[in-house]
Design a protein around this motif. Structure first.
Motif: not given
Length: 114
Positions: A37-38, A47-48, A55-58, A83-85
């Motif tokens: 996560e970020g 963000a996941t 990207l899997r979720g927001l 941040a997630a990346n």
């Protein structure tokens, strides 16, 4: 050449390379199933992404939604995804780095700086 003057065993080298490739493929598969996560805005936007950076979720907290200020919301979303990346890249380096180095470089793994 091997110390002592002997020649390397080509069959053994090939087997080692195949094992490293199998280990790398397994680690990449595990990364694709691992999520990180970020967050931004103190957690207002989350963000996941998976370990491959997809990207899997927001999740957006309703407090972050101001119809008069969509630019701030967009900035928060971008920051959370970045941040997630970054977390996904760190995970890639931890999981794949040692394996890719054994193959003599990044091993074709995107995001690995070596």
């Amino acid at each position: 050449m091997i110390p002592g003057g002997g020649q390397p065993n080509m069959q053994q080298l090939l087997q080692q390379a195949q094992k490293m490739q199998q280990d790398l493929a397994k680690a990449q598969e595990e990364l694709a199933q691992t999520e990180v996560e970020g967050r931004s805005g103190g957690g207002l936007v989350q963000a996941t992404v998976n370990g491959a950076g997809e990207l899997r979720g927001l999740r957006i907290d309703p407090k972050a939604v101001d119809p008069e200020d969509t630019e701030t919301l967009a900035d928060l979303i971008v920051a959370a995804v970045q941040a997630a990346n970054e977390n996904a890249q760190t995970l890639q380096q931890q999981k794949l780095g040692p394996l890719a180095q054994g193959l003599g470089g990044g091993g074709g793994v995107p995001g690995l700086p070596f």
